[in-house]
Scaffold this motif. Structure first.
Motif, PDB file in Angstrom:
ATOM      1  N   ASN A  19     110.892 -26.384  -0.171  1.00 44.33           N
ATOM      2  CA  ASN A  19     111.535 -26.918  -1.163  1.00 44.33           C
ATOM      3  C   ASN A  19     111.085 -28.778  -1.357  1.00 44.33           C
ATOM      4  OD1 ASN A  19     113.443 -26.607  -3.685  1.00 44.33           O
ATOM      5  ND2 ASN A  19     114.850 -28.105  -2.484  1.00 44.33           N
ATOM      6  N   PRO A  25     113.661 -21.141  -2.243  1.00 43.63           N
ATOM      7  CA  PRO A  25     113.380 -22.153  -1.541  1.00 43.63           C
ATOM      8  C   PRO A  25     115.140 -21.950  -0.615  1.00 43.63           C
ATOM      9  CG  PRO A  25     113.741 -22.741  -4.489  1.00 43.63           C
ATOM     10  CD  PRO A  25     113.826 -21.536  -3.712  1.00 43.63           C
ATOM     11  N   LEU A  85     117.626 -24.144   1.505  1.00 41.90           N
ATOM     12  CA  LEU A  85     118.286 -25.443   1.367  1.00 41.90           C
ATOM     13  C   LEU A  85     118.698 -25.685   2.669  1.00 41.90           C
ATOM     14  CD1 LEU A  85     120.177 -25.603  -1.941  1.00 41.90           C
ATOM     15  CD2 LEU A  85     117.866 -25.832  -1.673  1.00 41.90           C
ATOM     16  N   SER A  89     121.261 -28.538   2.958  1.00 44.01           N
ATOM     17  CA  SER A  89     122.878 -28.318   2.444  1.00 44.01           C
ATOM     18  C   SER A  89     122.699 -28.763   1.256  1.00 44.01           C
ATOM     19  CB  SER A  89     122.974 -30.313   2.945  1.00 44.01           C
ATOM     20  OG  SER A  89     122.319 -30.776   1.743  1.00 44.01           O
ATOM     21  N   THR A  90     124.084 -28.691   0.912  1.00 45.12           N
ATOM     22  CA  THR A  90     124.901 -27.649  -0.201  1.00 45.12           C
ATOM     23  C   THR A  90     124.950 -28.779  -1.482  1.00 45.12           C
ATOM     24  OG1 THR A  90     126.962 -28.430   0.662  1.00 45.12           O
ATOM     25  CG2 THR A  90     126.450 -25.939   0.460  1.00 45.12           C
ATOM     26  N   GLU A  96     121.772 -30.331  -1.146  1.00 44.63           N
ATOM     27  CA  GLU A  96     120.352 -30.627  -2.042  1.00 44.63           C
ATOM     28  C   GLU A  96     119.991 -29.942  -3.139  1.00 44.63           C
ATOM     29  OE1 GLU A  96     116.053 -29.098  -0.036  1.00 44.63           O
ATOM     30  OE2 GLU A  96     117.624 -29.358   1.239  1.00 44.63           O
ATOM     31  N   LYS A  97     119.275 -30.546  -3.969  1.00 45.63           N
ATOM     32  CA  LYS A  97     118.899 -30.216  -5.315  1.00 45.63           C
ATOM     33  C   LYS A  97     117.506 -28.914  -5.271  1.00 45.63           C
ATOM     34  CE  LYS A  97     117.085 -32.210  -9.577  1.00 45.63           C
ATOM     35  NZ  LYS A  97     117.089 -33.532 -10.845  1.00 45.63           N
ATOM     36  N   VAL A  98     118.018 -28.317  -5.720  1.00 51.02           N
ATOM     37  CA  VAL A  98     116.956 -26.592  -5.971  1.00 51.02           C
ATOM     38  C   VAL A  98     115.568 -27.468  -6.535  1.00 51.02           C
ATOM     39  CG1 VAL A  98     116.761 -24.620  -6.333  1.00 51.02           C
ATOM     40  CG2 VAL A  98     118.764 -25.425  -5.950  1.00 51.02           C
TER      41      VAL A  98
END
Length: 368
Positions: free
Chosen positions: A291, A326, A328, A330-331, A333-335
């Protein structure tokens, strides 16, 4: 060790990598360089890169490409510190040199010897292994897609070397006599190294190494010959600026002639070859998978006025019919990148001249 010869031996999936793009036949650069005194101006014009002689190059710089010691990664007492160095190298540089890589000296020496002997063969012998229409493998040049584009000052010989069932043995030369075995041994050793590096890279981003198992199962070897250019070395390039359409790329400098440069902080930094190391760089697929945490960096090859340069690039690539997505941390985190089929990315990358990182830009989501 005798390499098993398969005629047109490609697996249903991996063999399609080599058919993902093509390159038009052009004049042999090695022969062109040998006749430099007789080269017509219009013939040289296709190789002159406008503005390249005005680029900022930091020939003297304090920073050096990070060095990663694989032996320390494999040692329980030093792995934590060395893994932190590996993480920094992938995040900040996108390149690192790996020492104590475990590939036997005699395997590397054999590969270096045979590739130099191959490029010394008469042109008609090398042309017996010329690229064929619709196939990236063989002897010729890469990414020649039109009759009017600027050309790189280099010749190459490419083989899809892994997995074994994806090989087309009609491209594997019988000269020099031990060349096939040298390729087989070196290629197999690189697969072991790639697996080790991928395992530790996975750990540095906190993901299960099994998620990377199918991301480096294929291997394309590109053996590069960059002739000297006595006329206008500062205006030609051996390879135009690009990032690699790979998971990782492992580079062997064959004859220790400088030429590789990486883009860093808006300038070009020459990479000084280190005799006991292999150079590794992050590829586009790894940047997507992390990512954007690990960077696939633009690099190029410049030409020496007096000396030829040879290198071997091993592009470790994902399963052709796989998915790249990607992972990630953490939940929250922006994709930043799309989920894509590997085939889609490969065809886009290999069917265009890879200027800069424009293929990777395609994989980014619009909000970046």
């Amino acid at each position: 060790m005798e390499v098993e010869a398969r005629s047109g031996g490609s697996s249903a999936s991996e063999g399609r990598w080599s058919q993902s793009g093509t390159s038009l036949p052009v004049r042999n650069v090695q022969a062109l360089a040998a006749s430099a005194g007789e080269v017509a101006v219009d013939a040289m014009e296709r190789y002159i890169q406008p503005g390249v002689d005005g680029d900022t190059v930091l020939a003297e710089h304090s920073d050096e490409v990070p060095v990663i010691d694989l032996a320390k990664l494999l040692d329980a007492e030093s792995v934590e510190v060395e893994a932190a160095k590996l993480r920094f190298a992938c995040e900040d540089w996108g390149f690192f040199q790996v020492v104590n890589h475990g590939i036997p000296i005699e395997v590397i020496a054999g590969m270096k010897h045979d590739i130099q002997k191959f490029f010394q063969l008469p042109l008609e012998v090398k042309n017996a292994y010329a690229q064929r229409v619709g196939d990236l493998q063989g002897y010729g040049q890469a990414f020649v897609l039109s009759d009017d584009q600027k050309l790189d000052w280099s010749d190459m010989f490419g083989l899809f070397s892994q997995p074994p069932q994806a090989r087309d043995m009609s491209y594997w030369p019988n000269q020099p006599p031990n060349f096939r075995n040298s390729i087989e041994e070196y290629s197999s050793e690189l697969m072991k190294l790639s697996h080790s590096l991928a395992t530790f890279i996975a750990k540095t981003i906190g993901v299960d190494p099994e998620l990377m198992e199918d991301k480096h199962v294929g291997q394309f070897l590109r053996m590069n010959y960059y002739p000297s250019c006595t006329t206008t070395p500062e205006k030609v390039l051996g390879f135009s600026p690009h990032s690699d359409g790979s998971f990782i790329t492992i580079l062997l400098e064959v004859n220790a002639v400088q030429g590789l440069q990486i883009r860093r902080h808006g300038a070009w930094i020459p990479v000084k070859p280190r005799g006991d190391a292999l150079l590794v760089n992050v590829g586009d697929f790894l940047e997507i998978m992390t990512n954007g945490k690990y960077k696939s960096i633009e690099h190029r090859v410049t030409i020496n006025a007096q000396k030829e340069r040879l290198s071997i690039s091993a592009f470790q690539v994902p399963k052709y019919d796989g998915i790249i997505s990607p992972v990630l941390g953490s939940t929250e985190e922006k994709v930043l990148y799309k989920t894509m089929r590997v085939e889609e990315y490969a065809r886009l990358y290999l069917s265009n001249k890879p200027y800069g990182k424009r293929t990777l830009d395609y994989a980014k989501l619009s909000q970046i």
